[in-house]
Design an enzyme around this catalytic site. Structure first.
Site, PDB file in Angstrom:
ATOM      1  N   GLU A   1       8.603 -14.953 -10.295  1.00 43.71           N
ATOM      2  CA  GLU A   1       7.808 -13.810  -9.856  1.00 43.71           C
ATOM      3  C   GLU A   1       7.270 -12.953 -10.997  1.00 43.71           C
ATOM      4  O   GLU A   1       6.209 -12.364 -10.858  1.00 43.71           O
ATOM      5  CB  GLU A   1       8.531 -12.958  -8.798  1.00 43.71           C
ATOM      6  CG  GLU A   1       9.622 -12.040  -9.286  1.00 43.71           C
ATOM      7  CD  GLU A   1      10.191 -11.173  -8.155  1.00 43.71           C
ATOM      8  OE1 GLU A   1      11.411 -10.978  -8.152  1.00 43.71           O
ATOM      9  OE2 GLU A   1       9.434 -10.676  -7.306  1.00 43.71           O
TER      10      GLU A   1
ATOM     11  N   GLU B   1      18.532 -16.888  -7.180  1.00 43.67           N
ATOM     12  CA  GLU B   1      18.015 -15.572  -7.552  1.00 43.67           C
ATOM     13  C   GLU B   1      17.388 -15.616  -8.952  1.00 43.67           C
ATOM     14  O   GLU B   1      16.328 -15.038  -9.187  1.00 43.67           O
ATOM     15  CB  GLU B   1      19.145 -14.526  -7.470  1.00 43.67           C
ATOM     16  CG  GLU B   1      18.795 -13.128  -7.932  1.00 43.67           C
ATOM     17  CD  GLU B   1      17.595 -12.503  -7.202  1.00 43.67           C
ATOM     18  OE1 GLU B   1      17.142 -13.038  -6.182  1.00 43.67           O
ATOM     19  OE2 GLU B   1      17.111 -11.472  -7.697  1.00 43.67           O
TER      20      GLU B   1
ATOM     21  N   TRP C   1      -2.441  -2.878  -1.615  1.00 48.45           N
ATOM     22  CA  TRP C   1      -2.063  -4.291  -1.746  1.00 48.45           C
ATOM     23  C   TRP C   1      -2.898  -5.006  -0.702  1.00 48.45           C
ATOM     24  O   TRP C   1      -2.705  -4.816   0.496  1.00 48.45           O
ATOM     25  CB  TRP C   1      -0.571  -4.484  -1.478  1.00 48.45           C
ATOM     26  CG  TRP C   1      -0.106  -5.878  -1.755  1.00 48.45           C
ATOM     27  CD1 TRP C   1       0.195  -6.416  -2.964  1.00 48.45           C
ATOM     28  CD2 TRP C   1       0.123  -6.924  -0.788  1.00 48.45           C
ATOM     29  NE1 TRP C   1       0.582  -7.730  -2.822  1.00 48.45           N
ATOM     30  CE2 TRP C   1       0.545  -8.068  -1.489  1.00 48.45           C
ATOM     31  CE3 TRP C   1       0.000  -7.013   0.598  1.00 48.45           C
ATOM     32  CZ2 TRP C   1       0.852  -9.265  -0.867  1.00 48.45           C
ATOM     33  CZ3 TRP C   1       0.304  -8.214   1.224  1.00 48.45           C
ATOM     34  CH2 TRP C   1       0.729  -9.326   0.488  1.00 48.45           C
TER      35      TRP C   1
ATOM     36  N   CYS D   1       0.834  -1.198   0.000  1.00 52.85           N
ATOM     37  CA  CYS D   1       0.000   0.000   0.000  1.00 52.85           C
ATOM     38  C   CYS D   1       0.870   1.251   0.000  1.00 52.85           C
ATOM     39  O   CYS D   1       1.942   1.281   0.603  1.00 52.85           O
ATOM     40  CB  CYS D   1      -0.933   0.069   1.195  1.00 52.85           C
ATOM     41  SG  CYS D   1      -2.016  -1.335   1.347  1.00 52.85           S
TER      42      CYS D   1
ATOM     43  N   ARG E   1       3.940  -0.231  -4.791  1.00 53.24           N
ATOM     44  CA  ARG E   1       3.701  -0.741  -3.435  1.00 53.24           C
ATOM     45  C   ARG E   1       2.409  -1.567  -3.336  1.00 53.24           C
ATOM     46  O   ARG E   1       2.105  -2.137  -2.293  1.00 53.24           O
ATOM     47  CB  ARG E   1       3.596   0.433  -2.450  1.00 53.24           C
ATOM     48  CG  ARG E   1       4.817   1.319  -2.429  1.00 53.24           C
ATOM     49  CD  ARG E   1       4.631   2.447  -1.455  1.00 53.24           C
ATOM     50  NE  ARG E   1       4.543   1.938  -0.109  1.00 53.24           N
ATOM     51  CZ  ARG E   1       5.570   1.684   0.675  1.00 53.24           C
ATOM     52  NH1 ARG E   1       6.797   1.901   0.242  1.00 53.24           N
ATOM     53  NH2 ARG E   1       5.398   1.225   1.889  1.00 53.24           N
TER      54      ARG E   1
ATOM     55  N   HIS F   1      19.376 -36.545  -5.649  1.00 49.67           N
ATOM     56  CA  HIS F   1      18.771 -36.989  -4.391  1.00 49.67           C
ATOM     57  C   HIS F   1      17.259 -36.757  -4.410  1.00 49.67           C
ATOM     58  O   HIS F   1      16.652 -36.628  -3.366  1.00 49.67           O
ATOM     59  CB  HIS F   1      19.429 -36.268  -3.213  1.00 49.67           C
ATOM     60  CG  HIS F   1      20.889 -36.584  -3.108  1.00 49.67           C
ATOM     61  ND1 HIS F   1      21.355 -37.788  -2.621  1.00 49.67           N
ATOM     62  CD2 HIS F   1      21.977 -35.883  -3.485  1.00 49.67           C
ATOM     63  CE1 HIS F   1      22.678 -37.797  -2.687  1.00 49.67           C
ATOM     64  NE2 HIS F   1      23.078 -36.660  -3.217  1.00 49.67           N
TER      65      HIS F   1
ATOM     66  N   LYS G   1      13.479 -14.721  -9.839  1.00 49.53           N
ATOM     67  CA  LYS G   1      13.110 -13.710 -10.839  1.00 49.53           C
ATOM     68  C   LYS G   1      12.120 -14.284 -11.828  1.00 49.53           C
ATOM     69  O   LYS G   1      11.117 -13.679 -12.161  1.00 49.53           O
ATOM     70  CB  LYS G   1      14.368 -13.310 -11.599  1.00 49.53           C
ATOM     71  CG  LYS G   1      15.092 -12.053 -11.500  1.00 49.53           C
ATOM     72  CD  LYS G   1      14.790 -10.898 -10.715  1.00 49.53           C
ATOM     73  CE  LYS G   1      14.113 -11.023  -9.422  1.00 49.53           C
ATOM     74  NZ  LYS G   1      14.781 -10.475  -8.280  1.00 49.53           N
TER      75      LYS G   1
ATOM     76  N   LYS H   1       6.143  -4.194  -3.780  1.00 49.46           N
ATOM     77  CA  LYS H   1       7.587  -3.976  -3.707  1.00 49.46           C
ATOM     78  C   LYS H   1       8.123  -4.136  -2.293  1.00 49.46           C
ATOM     79  O   LYS H   1       9.123  -4.795  -2.077  1.00 49.46           O
ATOM     80  CB  LYS H   1       7.892  -2.579  -4.244  1.00 49.46           C
ATOM     81  CG  LYS H   1       9.360  -2.195  -4.216  1.00 49.46           C
ATOM     82  CD  LYS H   1      10.095  -2.834  -5.351  1.00 49.46           C
ATOM     83  CE  LYS H   1      11.572  -2.531  -5.361  1.00 49.46           C
ATOM     84  NZ  LYS H   1      12.300  -3.568  -6.120  1.00 49.46           N
TER      85      LYS H   1
ATOM     86  N   ASN I   1      -1.549   2.448   5.512  1.00 49.58           N
ATOM     87  CA  ASN I   1      -0.617   1.411   5.051  1.00 49.58           C
ATOM     88  C   ASN I   1      -0.147   0.658   6.282  1.00 49.58           C
ATOM     89  O   ASN I   1       0.430   1.258   7.181  1.00 49.58           O
ATOM     90  CB  ASN I   1       0.573   2.066   4.337  1.00 49.58           C
ATOM     91  CG  ASN I   1       1.709   1.078   4.092  1.00 49.58           C
ATOM     92  OD1 ASN I   1       1.466  -0.111   3.918  1.00 49.58           O
ATOM     93  ND2 ASN I   1       2.927   1.571   4.096  1.00 49.58           N
ATOM     94  N   GLY I   2      -0.408  -0.654   6.308  1.00 45.22           N
ATOM     95  CA  GLY I   2       0.013  -1.457   7.458  1.00 45.22           C
ATOM     96  C   GLY I   2      -1.087  -2.427   7.820  1.00 45.22           C
ATOM     97  O   GLY I   2      -2.001  -2.679   7.020  1.00 45.22           O
TER      98      GLY I   2
HETATM   99  O1  M6R Z   1      13.052  -4.340   0.482  1.00 45.87           O
HETATM  100  P1  M6R Z   1      13.640  -5.659   0.776  1.00 45.87           P
HETATM  101  O2  M6R Z   1      14.988  -5.871   0.150  1.00 45.87           O
HETATM  102  O3  M6R Z   1      13.682  -5.975   2.248  1.00 45.87           O
HETATM  103  O4  M6R Z   1      12.661  -6.708   0.118  1.00 45.87           O
HETATM  104  C1  M6R Z   1      12.852  -8.072   0.286  1.00 45.87           C
HETATM  105  C2  M6R Z   1      12.014  -8.866  -0.693  1.00 45.87           C
HETATM  106  O5  M6R Z   1      10.658  -8.599  -0.502  1.00 45.87           O
HETATM  107  C3  M6R Z   1      12.378  -8.555  -2.144  1.00 45.87           C
HETATM  108  O6  M6R Z   1      13.726  -8.767  -2.388  1.00 45.87           O
HETATM  109  C4  M6R Z   1      11.550  -9.451  -3.097  1.00 45.87           C
HETATM  110  O7  M6R Z   1      11.932 -10.778  -2.945  1.00 45.87           O
HETATM  111  C5  M6R Z   1      11.719  -8.979  -4.546  1.00 45.87           C
HETATM  112  N1  M6R Z   1      10.428  -8.798  -5.140  1.00 45.87           N
HETATM  113  C6  M6R Z   1      12.393  -9.975  -5.402  1.00 45.87           C
HETATM  114  O8  M6R Z   1      12.552  -9.523  -6.701  1.00 45.87           O
END
Ligand code: M6R
Length: 608
Positions: A488, A481, A74, A2, A27, A504, A485, A603, A100-101
């Site tokens: 997501e 990583e 969100w 949010c 956000r 395994h 990517k 985000k 937000n929260g």
């Molecule tokens: O703001 P932060 O680095 O703490 O966020 C952590 C994760 O939410 C963030 O890295 C998330 O995994 C990304 N969307 C990945 O691309």
């Protein structure tokens, strides 16, 4: 999680609110809404879906007034719908709130308010807030907000307007970010700086439990005891353009291309030839380091993956035992923490709820905490003992790219700093690594030149339902990583495995045509990796390998190869992740996905 905005000034509020929300859509983008106050009336327009829907609605029914609040959501409590969208109001619509929260005790508050005759329309936690403020209102909005938040448990950044005090916005934060923008006879609140940058570069970074009253004539800040707080203005040095697409189709593509600069900026002045590593204002002596019997690196998502690389390099270069963990797990596993533990939290946003909770708990237990973050003034930066900023610039795309590579750079800087102090490797070795690090921005540029091949690979493979990423050692860390990517942003199911672990169990998933992306940059493990590749090829897998220029023999074992410039094995993650990011990007584009705003995500995850 949010985004909220607020404006008070002489101009029309709603276009300013919408423009601010457009900078905060990263956000959350399940719904959006604004509330504008005029002639002692609040008008609320809100709807499900992207901000565009709200803009369309506002062009059909414009709302006038020069004071207002806005929200992009969100969804946590209650599905994305018109009725669950913010702003939320009390029954007679004299009070409107954006939030937000999460209000953790909202059910208790709701029950109690219902017993007092209050009624609710939505499934949200937020709707209790305007009603609670209404309950406490006795001619002083600030007072009522203060009393309401003292009943609330959880996290919040709030913007509140009230028809009975039509000249002001009252705002407050706890565990959710909030800044105040200071313009000329106009004032703003926002969850993040880009939302106000087109109007002002002067901001206040609020602390938890600070309350703000904004009117056309100024801003007053109070602590929770209603004592006035005087704060320094923070002058934003970066440009509004940094938060624009700058000619790229998407923020993610722009941010991938900004990586050479981000790597350079993060190294600048910290790594220079012939000089000791400079770790900003952080001072750790040999004695300090010898006192630590363990380092914990704790983070979430991509930042956690940077921590996995960090563990490997700190242990290798500085010979200090490092454990790396996911913040949401770490905080509930009763870890052994004391003043002999160094905790490093990594967070791009500096606001991730679980990471922040780990920081706080670690400090309570007497640990020294270093924060690695990209956001100046973020909660982790303010609460940690020491901060190392990653100078990636604003990262807007939900999928993290340039923040990740700069987090890696920070890990190298820290590892070298420790190694230098502890003298675990020779001065010559340190100089060699530094020299190679300094060449990486240029090598990252060269790696980006491979994008056409990756685009082609994506065009040929985007229709697959599953993909695998394989690697050993640091290549495994980078594979994790790459896999995150891909899933997501393209919604293709993917898994990363350590090359040696495959047999395994997971090898059972490999069948004719399964796509496997294998990273091969750890030269001491290359032959072992090639054997692991053979194992999957035998079962029908199609392999794309990412390896250093010069490793031409790899071609014999795989279907296609992306060559990246040669660097030291230990530094390879900074380069090898780039092709993996581009594969995800192009796969997602082929599938027609919204790469900057993937479904179900936001985000910064400021809720548990
Ligand atoms: O703001 P932060 O680095 O703490 O966020 C952590 C994760 O939410 C963030 O890295 C998330 O995994 C990304 N969307 C990945 O691309």
């Amino acid at each position: 999680m949010c985004g909220i905005v607020g404006f008070v000034g002489k101009k029309e509020a709603s276009p300013i609110l919408v423009e601010g929300l457009s900078k905060l859509e990263y956000r959350g983008y399940d719904s959006a809404g604004v509330a504008v106050l005029k002639d002692e009336l609040i008008e609320v327009i809100k709807c499900k879906g992207r901000l565009k829907n709200l803009e369309d609605k506002l062009s059909e029914e414009p709302i006038k007034g020069s004071i207002g609040i806005g929200h992009t959501r969100w969804a946590t409590h209650g599905e994305p719908s018109d009725v669950n969208s913010h702003p939320h109001s009390n029954k007679n619509e004299s009070i409107s709130v954006v939030h937000n929260g999460i209000i953790e005790n909202y059910l208790n508050i709701k029950e109690w308010l219902i017993s007092k005759g209050y009624e609710f329309l939505s499934e949200t936690d937020t709707e209790v807030i305007p009603n609670l403020i209404d309950y406490y209102y006795n001619g002083d909005l600030l007072d009522a907000v203060m009393r309401a938040v003292s009943d609330m448990e959880g996290s919040y950044a709030l913007g509140v307007i009230c028809t009975k005090e039509p000249d002001k916005i009252v705002a407050v934060r706890k565990d959710s970010p909030l800044i105040v923008g200071v313009g000329k006879e106009e004032y703003f609140i926002a969850s993040d700086i880009p939302a106000v940058l087109n109007h002002t570069r002067e901001v206040y970074l609020l602390e938890d439990k600070e309350f703000v009253v904004l009117t056309k004539t100024g801003v007053e800040i109070f602590d929770e005891h209603k004592e006035k707080v005087s704060k320094d203005i923070y002058h934003v040095t970066w440009n509004a353009d940094a938060a624009e697409k700058g000619g790229y189709e998407d923020f993610m593509l722009k941010e991938i291309h900004e990586q050479p600069k981000a790597i350079r900026d993060t190294m600048a002045s910290r790594i220079t030839k012939g000089n000791p590593i400079s770790l900003d204002k952080i001072k750790l002596t040999k004695e300090d380091l010898e006192n630590f019997n363990r380092i914990y690196i704790v983070a979430c998502g991509t930042a956690y993956h940077a921590g996995v690389v960090g563990k490997n390099i700190i242990e290798n270069l500085a010979r200090i035992p490092v454990e790396v963990d996911i913040a949401s797990e770490f905080r509930y596993r009763n870890p052994i923490l004391d003043n002999k533990t160094l905790v490093m939290v990594i967070s791009q946003s500096g606001e991730t709820a679980d990471t922040l909770a780990v920081l706080r708990e670690s400090k309570k237990k007497g640990c020294r905490v270093i924060a690695i973050t990209n956001v100046v003034g973020s909660s982790v930066s303010r609460e940690a003992d020491d901060v190392i900023y990653t100078w990636a610039g604003p990262e807007i795309a939900v999928a993290s790219t340039k923040a990740y590579v700069t987090q890696l750079v920070a890990m190298y800087i820290i590892a070298l700093y420790f190694a230098e102090i502890k003298e675990t490797i020779s001065k010559k070795e340190i100089e060699d690594i530094k020299e190679e690090l300094l060449s990486l921005p240029e090598k990252a540029e060269k790696t980006l030149e491979k994008k056409e091949m990756l685009q082609k690979f994506a065009a040929q493979n985007y229709m697959h339902r599953d993909m695998f990423f394989l690697g050993r050692g640091l290549d495994y860390a980078v594979s994790m990583e790459g896999s995150l990517k891909l899933k997501e942003i393209s919604y293709i199911h993917s898994e990363a495995y350590a090359g040696g672990e495959l047999k395994h169990g997971p090898i059972a998933l490999i069948e004719k045509g399964t796509v496997v992306v294998s990273t091969i940059t750890q030269m001491d493990l290359k032959d072992k990796m090639l054997s692991n590749i053979k194992e999957v090829v035998t079962r029908g897998a199609k392999i794309l390998a990412v390896t250093f220029e010069g490793n031409n023999d790899v071609e014999k074992s795989v279907d296609s190869v992306i060559y990246i410039p040669k660097t030291l094995d230990i530094l390879s993650p900074i380069l090898s992740v780039i092709p993996l990011q581009l594969i995800s990007y192009y796969m997602a584009k082929q599938k027609g996905c919204d790469v900057d705003k993937p479904r179900n995500l936001a985000k910064s995850v400021t809720v548990e």
